[in-house]
Design a protein around this motif. Structure first.
Motif, mmCIF file in Angstrom:
data_model
loop_
_atom_site.group_PDB
_atom_site.id
_atom_site.type_symbol
_atom_site.label_atom_id
_atom_site.label_comp_id
_atom_site.label_asym_id
_atom_site.label_seq_id
_atom_site.Cartn_x
_atom_site.Cartn_y
_atom_site.Cartn_z
ATOM 1 N N ALA A 214 -26.136 46.682 40.947
ATOM 2 C CA ALA A 214 -26.265 47.444 42.202
ATOM 3 C C ALA A 214 -27.703 48.416 41.919
ATOM 4 C CB ALA A 214 -24.889 48.321 42.389
ATOM 5 N N GLN A 215 -27.631 49.064 40.887
ATOM 6 C CA GLN A 215 -28.841 50.200 40.656
ATOM 7 C C GLN A 215 -30.317 49.772 41.389
ATOM 8 O OE1 GLN A 215 -27.140 48.992 38.463
ATOM 9 N NE2 GLN A 215 -25.849 50.716 37.307
ATOM 10 N N LEU A 216 -30.403 48.470 41.656
ATOM 11 C CA LEU A 216 -31.760 47.967 42.060
ATOM 12 C C LEU A 216 -31.706 48.523 43.568
ATOM 13 C CD1 LEU A 216 -33.958 46.517 41.173
ATOM 14 C CD2 LEU A 216 -33.019 44.197 41.861
ATOM 15 N N ALA B 14 -51.373 50.589 39.562
ATOM 16 C CA ALA B 14 -50.457 51.829 39.778
ATOM 17 C C ALA B 14 -49.092 51.052 40.077
ATOM 18 C CB ALA B 14 -50.670 52.441 41.191
ATOM 19 N N VAL B 15 -48.861 49.803 40.895
ATOM 20 C CA VAL B 15 -47.608 49.260 41.017
ATOM 21 C C VAL B 15 -47.194 48.656 39.732
ATOM 22 C CG1 VAL B 15 -46.676 46.956 42.072
ATOM 23 C CG2 VAL B 15 -48.201 48.358 43.428
ATOM 24 N N ALA B 16 -47.978 48.072 39.189
ATOM 25 C CA ALA B 16 -47.393 47.721 37.553
ATOM 26 C C ALA B 16 -46.832 48.949 36.804
ATOM 27 C CB ALA B 16 -48.642 46.969 36.806
ATOM 28 N N ALA B 17 -47.542 49.948 36.908
ATOM 29 C CA ALA B 17 -46.737 51.402 36.123
ATOM 30 C C ALA B 17 -45.591 51.616 36.603
ATOM 31 C CB ALA B 17 -48.124 52.402 36.187
ATOM 32 N N GLY B 18 -45.507 51.431 37.909
ATOM 33 C CA GLY B 18 -44.165 51.701 38.772
ATOM 34 C C GLY B 18 -43.156 50.753 38.224
ATOM 35 N N ILE B 19 -43.590 49.267 38.256
ATOM 36 C CA ILE B 19 -42.355 48.349 37.507
ATOM 37 C C ILE B 19 -42.031 48.570 36.284
ATOM 38 C CG2 ILE B 19 -42.315 46.000 37.125
ATOM 39 C CD1 ILE B 19 -44.061 45.346 39.376
ATOM 40 N N VAL C 234 -29.206 36.183 43.017
ATOM 41 C CA VAL C 234 -29.848 35.510 44.054
ATOM 42 C C VAL C 234 -30.384 36.736 45.030
ATOM 43 C CG1 VAL C 234 -29.673 34.321 46.168
ATOM 44 C CG2 VAL C 234 -28.656 33.436 44.143
ATOM 45 N N VAL C 235 -29.671 37.659 45.388
ATOM 46 C CA VAL C 235 -29.953 38.760 46.201
ATOM 47 C C VAL C 235 -31.200 39.801 45.365
ATOM 48 C CG1 VAL C 235 -29.532 41.192 46.966
ATOM 49 C CG2 VAL C 235 -28.217 39.087 47.338
ATOM 50 N N ALA C 236 -31.214 39.568 43.945
ATOM 51 C CA ALA C 236 -32.146 40.599 43.200
ATOM 52 C C ALA C 236 -33.586 40.109 43.451
ATOM 53 C CB ALA C 236 -31.643 40.313 41.644
ATOM 54 N N LEU C 237 -33.899 39.173 43.862
ATOM 55 C CA LEU C 237 -35.130 38.548 43.949
ATOM 56 C C LEU C 237 -35.859 38.917 45.320
ATOM 57 C CD1 LEU C 237 -37.637 36.862 43.159
ATOM 58 C CD2 LEU C 237 -36.786 35.051 44.209
ATOM 59 N N PRO C 238 -35.303 38.831 46.412
ATOM 60 C CA PRO C 238 -35.744 39.677 47.845
ATOM 61 C C PRO C 238 -35.923 41.203 47.492
ATOM 62 C CG PRO C 238 -33.758 38.477 48.124
ATOM 63 C CD PRO C 238 -34.192 38.148 46.638
ATOM 64 N N ILE D 191 -33.679 49.901 35.005
ATOM 65 C CA ILE D 191 -32.777 49.614 35.878
ATOM 66 C C ILE D 191 -33.024 48.305 36.591
ATOM 67 C CG2 ILE D 191 -31.781 52.067 36.063
ATOM 68 C CD1 ILE D 191 -33.299 51.954 38.982
ATOM 69 N N TRP D 192 -34.087 47.611 36.267
ATOM 70 C CA TRP D 192 -34.764 46.548 36.904
ATOM 71 C C TRP D 192 -33.615 45.313 36.749
ATOM 72 C CZ3 TRP D 192 -39.506 47.213 39.799
ATOM 73 C CH2 TRP D 192 -39.695 46.270 40.701
ATOM 74 N N THR D 193 -32.567 45.104 36.842
ATOM 75 C CA THR D 193 -31.879 44.045 36.590
ATOM 76 C C THR D 193 -30.724 43.770 37.721
ATOM 77 O OG1 THR D 193 -29.827 45.516 36.023
ATOM 78 C CG2 THR D 193 -31.468 44.752 34.153
#
Length: 180
Positions: free
Chosen positions: A56-58, A40-45, A8-12, A51-53
Motif C-alpha cells: 500500500a505504501q506505493l 533525475a528519474v533514476a535517482a528518484g526511483i 498486478v496493480v503494482a506495475l501500473p 517503499i517500492w514494493t
C-alpha cells in the motif's frame, strides 16, 4: 484481491510514478536534455526503493508525487484546474491506504514552505493563495470519505490496526519450523 491483485496493480502504479517523476524532472529543468532528466528519474526511483514494493505504501508515493506535480502546475500557470484534482486524490488516498493519509497534511506543510522559497528564487510569481487554500481545505475534508469517516487521521495510531511492527503480519513473523 489479495496478494495477486496487489502485485498486478503494482506495475501500473509504478508506471504512473515514473511518468510523474519524468514530468517533474522536465518541468523543473526544461533546458536539461532527456538523458539528464532520465538520470533525475533514476535517482528518484533509487530514493523510493525502500517503499517500492507491491504494498500500500506505493500508493502514498504516487499520491505525494501527483499532488506535487499538480501544485507545481498551478504555481507555474495560475490555472485552477489542477487544484480540482487534489480532493479526488485525497478520496482515493483515504480509501486505498488509510494509514498513509497523514502524508497529505505533511505535503501541505511542505507546500507552505515551498511557496515563499519559490517566490524568493523567482521560480514563481506571487500565487493566488485563495484557490490553493480552498482546494486544500476541500481535500482535507474529503479525507473523511472512507469507511472510518473523519477519524481516518487517527487510524494509524489505533492499537487494533496492524502496524509494520505488529506480530500478526506474516512477513514479520519468524517461520514456524515445528509444522511439517
Amino acid at each position: 484481491g489479495g496478494l495477486t491483485a496487489t502485485s498486478v496493480v503494482a506495475l501500473p502504479v509504478s508506471a504512473a510514478i515514473v511518468t510523474i517523476l519524468w514530468r517533474l524532472a522536465r518541468d523543473a529543468a526544461p533546458a536539461v536534455p532527456p538523458l539528464g532528466a532520465a538520470v533525475a528519474v533514476a535517482a528518484g526511483i533509487v530514493a523510493g526503493l525502500p517503499i517500492w514494493t507491491p504494498r500500500a505504501q506505493l500508493w502514498d508515493l504516487l499520491f505525494i508525487l501527483a499532488c506535487t506535480w499538480l501544485w507545481r502546475r498551478y504555481l507555474r500557470t495560475g490555472h485552477v484546474a489542477p487544484l480540482a484534482i487534489i480532493p479526488l486524490i485525497t478520496v482515493a488516498w483515504a480509501n486505498l491506504h488509510g494509514s498513509g493519509v497523514l502524508a497529505f497534511p505533511t505535503c501541505l506543510v511542505a507546500l507552505a514552505v515551498a511557496i515563499p522559497v519559490g517566490m524568493r528564487w523567482s521560480v514563481w510569481s506571487r500565487p493566488r493563495l485563495r484557490p490553493l487554500v480552498i482546494s486544500s481545505v476541500v481535500a482535507l475534508a474529503t479525507l473523511a470519505i472512507n469507511p472510518y469517516g473523519p477519524t481516518i487521521p487517527l487510524y494509524p495510531f489505533d492499537p487494533a490496526v496492524a502496524s509494520a511492527f505488529h506480530p500478526a503480519i506474516d512477513e514479520w513473523r519468524s517461520p514456524d519450523f515445528d509444522e511439517v
